[in-house]
Design an enzyme around this catalytic site. Structure first.
Site, short mmCIF file in Angstrom:
data_model
loop_
_atom_site.label_atom_id
_atom_site.label_comp_id
_atom_site.label_asym_id
_atom_site.label_seq_id
_atom_site.Cartn_x
_atom_site.Cartn_y
_atom_site.Cartn_z
N ARG A 6 5.93 -0.59 7.67
CA ARG A 6 5.32 -1.45 6.64
C ARG A 6 4.31 -2.43 7.23
O ARG A 6 4.22 -3.57 6.77
CB ARG A 6 6.39 -2.22 5.85
CG ARG A 6 7.30 -1.36 5.01
CD ARG A 6 6.64 -1.02 3.66
NE ARG A 6 7.56 -0.28 2.81
CZ ARG A 6 8.22 -0.83 1.78
NH1 ARG A 6 8.08 -2.08 1.47
NH2 ARG A 6 9.02 -0.09 1.06
N ARG B 165 2.33 -6.82 1.85
CA ARG B 165 2.14 -8.13 1.20
C ARG B 165 2.16 -9.33 2.13
O ARG B 165 1.76 -10.41 1.71
CB ARG B 165 3.20 -8.31 0.11
CG ARG B 165 2.95 -7.44 -1.10
CD ARG B 165 4.16 -7.36 -1.99
NE ARG B 165 5.22 -6.62 -1.31
CZ ARG B 165 6.38 -6.27 -1.86
NH1 ARG B 165 6.64 -6.62 -3.10
NH2 ARG B 165 7.27 -5.60 -1.18
N ARG C 246 -4.72 -5.51 -3.32
CA ARG C 246 -3.67 -5.17 -4.28
C ARG C 246 -3.93 -5.83 -5.64
O ARG C 246 -3.68 -5.22 -6.68
CB ARG C 246 -2.34 -5.63 -3.69
CG ARG C 246 -1.11 -5.45 -4.52
CD ARG C 246 -0.72 -4.01 -4.63
NE ARG C 246 0.52 -3.90 -5.38
CZ ARG C 246 0.60 -3.95 -6.71
NH1 ARG C 246 -0.51 -4.10 -7.43
NH2 ARG C 246 1.76 -3.83 -7.32
N ASP D 255 3.35 6.06 -0.42
CA ASP D 255 4.76 5.73 -0.64
C ASP D 255 5.58 7.01 -0.68
O ASP D 255 5.04 8.07 -1.03
CB ASP D 255 4.93 4.96 -1.96
CG ASP D 255 6.29 4.26 -2.00
OD1 ASP D 255 6.41 3.17 -1.41
OD2 ASP D 255 7.23 4.82 -2.57
N TYR E 290 16.47 8.11 -5.39
CA TYR E 290 15.61 7.47 -6.40
C TYR E 290 15.46 8.36 -7.63
O TYR E 290 15.42 7.88 -8.76
CB TYR E 290 14.23 7.15 -5.81
CG TYR E 290 14.29 6.01 -4.81
CD1 TYR E 290 14.26 4.68 -5.24
CD2 TYR E 290 14.42 6.26 -3.45
CE1 TYR E 290 14.35 3.63 -4.34
CE2 TYR E 290 14.52 5.21 -2.53
CZ TYR E 290 14.47 3.90 -2.99
OH TYR E 290 14.56 2.87 -2.10
O1 CP3 Z 1 4.53 1.45 6.57
C1 CP3 Z 1 3.43 1.34 5.98
O2 CP3 Z 1 2.67 0.37 6.16
C2 CP3 Z 1 2.97 2.49 5.10
C3 CP3 Z 1 3.23 2.39 3.71
C4 CP3 Z 1 4.63 2.55 3.14
C5 CP3 Z 1 5.01 1.91 1.93
N1 CP3 Z 1 6.26 2.35 1.59
C6 CP3 Z 1 4.17 0.97 1.16
C7 CP3 Z 1 4.77 0.14 0.10
C8 CP3 Z 1 5.71 3.33 3.55
C9 CP3 Z 1 5.88 4.18 4.81
C10 CP3 Z 1 6.73 3.21 2.56
C11 CP3 Z 1 8.02 3.92 2.60
C12 CP3 Z 1 9.03 3.65 1.57
N2 CP3 Z 1 8.84 3.44 0.24
C13 CP3 Z 1 10.42 3.72 1.80
C14 CP3 Z 1 11.07 4.05 3.12
C15 CP3 Z 1 11.08 2.91 4.08
C16 CP3 Z 1 11.97 1.78 3.70
O3 CP3 Z 1 11.42 0.68 3.44
O4 CP3 Z 1 13.20 1.95 3.67
C17 CP3 Z 1 11.07 3.46 0.59
C18 CP3 Z 1 12.56 3.40 0.35
C19 CP3 Z 1 10.06 3.29 -0.41
C20 CP3 Z 1 10.25 3.08 -1.87
C21 CP3 Z 1 9.67 1.80 -2.33
N3 CP3 Z 1 8.32 1.51 -2.31
C22 CP3 Z 1 10.35 0.70 -2.89
C23 CP3 Z 1 11.85 0.61 -3.08
C24 CP3 Z 1 9.38 -0.26 -3.19
C25 CP3 Z 1 9.61 -1.56 -3.93
C26 CP3 Z 1 10.21 -2.60 -3.04
C27 CP3 Z 1 9.14 -3.47 -2.43
O5 CP3 Z 1 9.12 -3.60 -1.20
O6 CP3 Z 1 8.38 -4.03 -3.24
C28 CP3 Z 1 8.12 0.24 -2.78
C29 CP3 Z 1 6.82 -0.44 -2.91
C30 CP3 Z 1 5.93 -0.51 -1.72
N4 CP3 Z 1 5.67 0.53 -0.85
C31 CP3 Z 1 5.14 -1.63 -1.30
C32 CP3 Z 1 4.41 -1.23 -0.17
C33 CP3 Z 1 3.40 -2.03 0.60
C34 CP3 Z 1 5.07 -2.98 -2.04
C35 CP3 Z 1 4.43 -2.81 -3.36
C36 CP3 Z 1 3.28 -3.77 -3.68
O7 CP3 Z 1 2.37 -4.01 -2.86
O8 CP3 Z 1 3.31 -4.25 -4.82
#
Ligand code: CP3
Length: 346
Positions: A27, A31, A40, A77, A153
């Site tokens: 990640r 944010r 964003r 994602d 999910y």
């Molecule tokens: O690592 C990186 O920089 C690459 C991008 C990336 C994102 N999600 C961007 C993201 C990667 C590799 C993921 C993987 C991901 N997504 C996982 C596996 C890793 C982990 O964290 O366990 C999972 C379970 C998800 C599913 C997911 N995506 C959830 C549950 C959420 C909401 C929770 C949150 O953090 O807000 C997301 C959203 C998400 N994916 C964001 C980002 C930057 C935040 C959303 C936003 O900017 O509004």
């Protein structure tokens, strides 16, 4: 004829001890960076960002400019896969993902691979642009969620704490659940192969919820599907290394590493360092595992933890990373301090 030296990140994945070790952070785009929040804010929703190649390319590059990471990870994602299979995903502000849940054969039958690749075309375009835009010494990581984690999910219809619906389906109607996992093995394989064909040089499989299953079910729903996926990638795109991240697997990391065929394993924050050095590192490259909360804390506490990870794992094939993703409240200066410390280590 001289060959450019291979990228440090790829050398570590090939089993070399690289000093100082290559590093990136799960990640790393997100944010906690003001420049991410700005991009964003100009998007209708989170998935629009994932499906806009110019914006997704920009936010992937942002942390590289600040910190000089050894690898870039495609900005997307794990939930674009169910979205592309026809299970529409929505990200509601402050609520996390929402999907219409799949809990029986009838709902499952509505999903299809038809149109899958064209739905994901913008993601592949982002990979192509990144492979041209990143610095020569930086590697490009493609990724997907592992079948078990994506299935949680899809069945729950959102994030979960106890995974009751997913486990009820997996334990009670294993034929239906197996059909879902099989579809995900196929779709995820297609997705990753196309990422590789657009320039991804390594793959990470995120199995964030691997740690909630008992041993026999872990074997069926984490190890077996991952092993089939890795086997296909190795057969169809040999030479592309695969990193597995079975978060929370604990002692099951051993059979995971022995059976799945991954080249590297990403360690969560709870994995003991000496144990990993002794039991895992002789078999695969290890990656990890600073507690993301120490990156929020910063200062001496963070420095000491970084040093202990480096001195325990840095003498073998190793990639420095966190034990889970960066949290939104992380001060960007702490990431700069971490980067300097890892780069200066000998
Ligand atoms: O690592 C990186 O920089 C690459 C991008 C990336 C994102 N999600 C961007 C993201 C990667 C590799 C993921 C993987 C991901 N997504 C996982 C596996 C890793 C982990 O964290 O366990 C999972 C379970 C998800 C599913 C997911 N995506 C959830 C549950 C959420 C909401 C929770 C949150 O953090 O807000 C997301 C959203 C998400 N994916 C964001 C980002 C930057 C935040 C959303 C936003 O900017 O509004």
């Amino acid at each position: 004829m001289s060959h450019a030296p291979a990228k440090a990140f790829l050398r570590a994945l090939a089993g070399e001890t690289v000093t100082p070790p290559p590093f990136w952070l799960m990640r790393q785009a997100g944010r906690y960076l003001p420049e991410y929040r700005e991009v964003r804010a100009g998007c209708r929703g989170f998935l629009d960002l994932c499906y806009s190649p110019d914006k997704a390319t920009e936010v992937t590059l942002q942390p590289l400019r600040r910190y000089g990471f050894s690898a870039a990870i495609l900005f997307s994602d794990i939930l674009v896969v169910p979205d592309a299979l026809g299970q529409a995903v929505a990200f509601k502000e402050g609520e996390g993902p929402k999907l219409p849940p799949i809990r029986d054969g009838k709902a499952l039958a509505k999903l299809s691979l038809e149109g899958f690749a064209s739905h994901l075309a913008p993601v592949f375009e982002t990979v192509s642009r990144l492979s041209k835009a990143i610095p020569a010494e930086t590697a490009l990581i493609g990724f997907a969620g592992a079948p078990w984690t994506v299935a949680t999910y899809m069945v729950e219809g959102s994030g979960s704490k106890d995974f009751i619906e997913t486990k009820k389906l997996a334990y009670g109607q294993p034929d239906v659940f197996k059909a879902l996992i099989d579809l995900l093995v196929q779709a995820t394989g297609d997705y990753l192969i196309t990422q590789i064909d657009h320039g991804a040089e390594a793959i990470q499989l995120f199995d964030s919820w691997a740690g909630v299953l008992p041993e026999d079910e872990f074997e069926k729903w984490v190890i077996a599907p991952t092993q089939r996926l890795v086997e296909r990638l190795k057969r169809e795109r040999p030479g592309i290394p695969v990193i597995g991240f079975p978060r929370g697997a604990g002692a099951l990391l051993l059979p995971y590493v022995e059976k799945t065929g991954v080249d590297a394993v990403s360690l969560d924050t709870g994995v003991p360092l000496e144990w990993a050095a002794k039991m895992l590192q002789p078999k695969v490259t290890v990656q990890g595992n600073l507690d993301p909360i120490l990156l929020i804390t910063g200062g001496e506490a963070m420095d000491r933890a970084i040093d202990r990870i480096l001195s325990t794992l840095g003498r073998g094939p190793f990639i420095f990373n966190l034990g889970h993703g960066i949290l939104p409240s992380t001060p960007p200066e702490h990431v700069a301090r971490l980067a300097e410390r890892v780069k200066a280590w000998r």
